[in-house]
Enzyme design. Structure first.
Site, short mmCIF file in Angstrom:
data_model
loop_
_atom_site.label_atom_id
_atom_site.label_comp_id
_atom_site.label_asym_id
_atom_site.label_seq_id
_atom_site.Cartn_x
_atom_site.Cartn_y
_atom_site.Cartn_z
CE1 TYR A 1 -3.98 2.06 0.57
CE2 TYR A 1 -2.70 3.13 2.30
CZ TYR A 1 -3.81 3.09 1.46
OH TYR A 1 -4.73 4.10 1.53
CB THR B 1 1.05 4.81 4.03
OG1 THR B 1 0.21 3.69 4.35
CG2 THR B 1 0.21 5.96 3.53
CE LYS B 2 0.95 -1.50 5.46
NZ LYS B 2 -0.28 -0.72 5.23
CG ASN B 3 8.54 0.52 6.19
OD1 ASN B 3 7.51 1.04 6.61
ND2 ASN B 3 9.54 0.20 6.99
CG MET B 4 8.50 -2.09 -0.13
SD MET B 4 9.57 -3.27 -1.02
CE MET B 4 8.95 -3.08 -2.71
#
Length: 363
Positions: free
Chosen positions: A182, A184-187
């Protein structure tokens, strides 16, 4: 200091990602194809010690298909934390199985092994911890419980790309694990998910389930879904994967600065042997958490998030009368501060100044 608004999260999309998407558009091969296959192979090498990876169209889909591929269905119970995003329990319910909620550890916000033991029944088929905020759950203890009781162990690693326990990466413990992609995840891949597994049988079922039950076109072996990732999304993910370690180090450096300088909030703890990847930097505020969040936004132009204000067992979709005191306390006290790689030193100092003022440090 600048007074520009500091968002709680900020996806990083640059020229590399734009060029990768444009190349796919020019190729005309937009649906699942060679980009997806390459992304799966690279994700496996970079984050999973070469464990198989199967790309799907969302993290929730990844959990759902992983559970189905592992044989979870009606009549089964799967133990999950209540202190997490609803997708964890939703995915269990979507298989026809029943999510059973257990409490969390007070220090790390992850599933408590002792609480898990207390809710096991004759219908329990599996345990599915969440590596919440980027801190791994206690997989050694949970694996021991699973082994002793003949249960399967899965991983919701939606927030934990690259996290590890004693050098072993999350996503390599359970029968399957899911990573969210998604924005907003770290990637990110724009939207999507990746499922890892060490089981050839589960891998094959995943590939069938995501593609209408087909391995060969028009030879539908089982009833499946259209859960494929597109080449467009995979192209973004492939570029992001080349940056994940640099971004992770920046998150860890930002978290270290915050922990060193915040003087009146309970800062995140990290268990021995754990590498925390700080998808969220989550502190506890025991007095007026919501007021602090509002003041950060309105007075200091700093975003934050509360993950999660309503535990799953109290959501209308589940509504269970469970006794989960650590979960209940966390839902009233946690607040996640910006920790993303886009933060400048000025941003970090603004966050510290605002938080220390609002939480009464030195007063």
């Amino acid at each position: 200091m600048s007074n520009e608004f500091i968002p709680a999260a900020r996806p990083i999309i640059g020229e590399d990602e734009r060029r990768a998407v444009d190349a796919v558009l020019q190729s005309g091969q937009l649906a699942q194809g060679t980009e997806v296959a390459a992304f799966e192979e690279e994700f496996s090498k970079v984050l999973l010690d070469e464990r198989a990876a199967v790309a799907v169209n969302s993290g929730t889909t990844g959990l759902h298909l992983g559970l189905l591929a592992a044989g979870i269905g009606p009549g089964d119970e799967v133990i999950v934390p209540s202190f997490t995003f609803a997708a964890t329990a939703n995915s269990v319910a979507l298989t026809g199985a029943t999510p059973v909620f257990a409490d969390i550890e007070p220090d790390y916000f992850c599933l408590s092994a002792e609480s898990v033991k207390s809710v096991i029944t004759e219908r329990t088929a599996a345990i599915m911890p969440v590596h919440l905020y980027g801190h791994p759950a206690n997989m050694d203890q949970l694996q021991q419980i699973a082994d002793d009781r003949g249960l399967q162990l899965f991983e919701d690693a939606a927030q934990a790309h690259g996290a590890s326990i004693n050098g072993r990466r999350v996503g390599t413990f359970g029968a399957f694990a899911m990573f969210s992609l998604y924005p907003t995840k770290n990637m990110t891949s724009g939207e999507g998910g990746m499922v890892s597994t060490g089981s050839p049988e589960i891998e094959r079922q995943l590939r069938l389930l995501r593609n209408q039950g087909m391995e060969k076109q028009y030879e539908n072996e089982i009833v499946g879904f259209n859960a494929r990732m597109t080449n467009l999304h995979a192209a973004i993910g492939r570029v992001q994967l080349t940056k994940i370690w640099r971004w992770t180090k920046q998150r860890q450096d930002n978290a270290a600065f915050l922990s060193k300088n915040l003087t009146n909030a309970v800062v995140p703890k990290v268990a021995d042997g754990v590498e925390h990847v700080y998808h969220q930097y989550t502190v506890r505020i025991t007095d007026d958490r919501d007021g602090v969040a509002a003041a950060l936004r309105d007075e200091f132009q700093i975003g934050s998030g509360v993950y999660y204000p309503i535990p799953n067992h109290r959501l209308p979709s589940f509504s269970r009368a469970e006794d989960l005191p650590v979960t209940e306390a966390a839902s009233k006290e946690v607040i996640s501060l910006p920790v993303h790689p886009s933060l400048s030193q000025d941003d970090l100092e603004r966050i510290v100044t605002a938080m220390n003022k609002l939480t009464g440090a030195g007063a």
